[in-house]
Design an enzyme around this catalytic site. Sequence first.
Site, mmCIF file in Angstrom:
data_model
loop_
_atom_site.group_PDB
_atom_site.id
_atom_site.type_symbol
_atom_site.label_atom_id
_atom_site.label_comp_id
_atom_site.label_asym_id
_atom_site.label_seq_id
_atom_site.Cartn_x
_atom_site.Cartn_y
_atom_site.Cartn_z
ATOM 1 N N GLY A 65 0.810 -1.211 0.000
ATOM 2 C CA GLY A 65 0.000 0.000 0.000
ATOM 3 C C GLY A 65 0.845 1.263 0.000
ATOM 4 O O GLY A 65 0.516 2.249 -0.669
ATOM 5 N N ASP A 66 1.955 1.243 0.743
ATOM 6 C CA ASP A 66 2.860 2.385 0.763
ATOM 7 C C ASP A 66 3.493 2.593 -0.609
ATOM 8 O O ASP A 66 3.693 3.729 -1.060
ATOM 9 C CB ASP A 66 3.956 2.176 1.808
ATOM 10 C CG ASP A 66 3.389 1.778 3.155
ATOM 11 O OD1 ASP A 66 2.325 2.316 3.534
ATOM 12 O OD2 ASP A 66 3.995 0.929 3.828
#
Length: 300
Positions: free
Chosen positions: A250-251
């Site tokens: 997600g990052d």
Amino acid sequence: MIYTTTFNPAIDYVVHLDSLQAGIVNRTLKEEIQFGGKGVNVSIMLGNLGFPSTALGFIAGFTGEAVAQGLAAAGVAADLIRLPEGYTRINVKIKAGSETEINGQGPVIGPDALAALFCKLEQLQAGDILVLAGSIPASLPGDMYERILQHLQGKEIRFVVDATGDLLCNVLKYRPFLIKPNHLELGEIFGKKLHTDQEILECARNLQERGAQNVLVSMAGDGAILLDEQGRFYRVKAPKGTVKNSVGAGDSMVAGFLAGFLQTGQYEQALRMGAAAGSATAFSEGLAAREDVLRLMDTF
């Protein structure tokens, strides 16, 4: 300039085993040391994609010095506040068929250290991007992100917020440039499970009406959805590949989105780059290399 803020960075100790059995000695097949925390991951991934950033945050003890050295070795500029007591946390990631995580608590962040962070944030200029990612340590008030955005209002800074629940919802009134819930987190905000693109779009539009400019929703193997500031809807499918790692995907998507947007000024291209970066990390043992991201970009 892009700045990321990680209140509780970590050393991730990743161990691989054939299987994990309780109550006996388990021998690893291999081990890795990674330097993490959501904002740290965004900074490292941005660097992999050719976009410099400055990582802000707090470190403590010898483990904190290791994080600072690791960021320097990765070529990431860091302006970290050293706490007088405690240790930067160590998270244990066990990969034995399925993934098991044991996350440490991290050090206490006192009033003086918090004031030092706000002094650093004061130096941001119009046009800068500030990424706020992850949870807030128990030693700090739960409205910390809200306080930061309120403090920096009027400076024409673009805010990116990757958080959950009230931590995310309470900053919407400050019109963050980008928020990135995943589809499960988005459903939790509204107290229901989201099954269709239309349901996700309706919830994303609700958050946009409450202030978010762009809403990026990641959906793991189902790809990602973007509702941009003009109300346009974009959808990409996830590239095909073998998932090896869920940490930092997600990052990586946040970093890829920012890189794609800064490179082209186009939201559709930003979404494609974000999806490629997130998937490339999921298909890697750690954060993805630039060539892996670009290779997946060609599959859209």
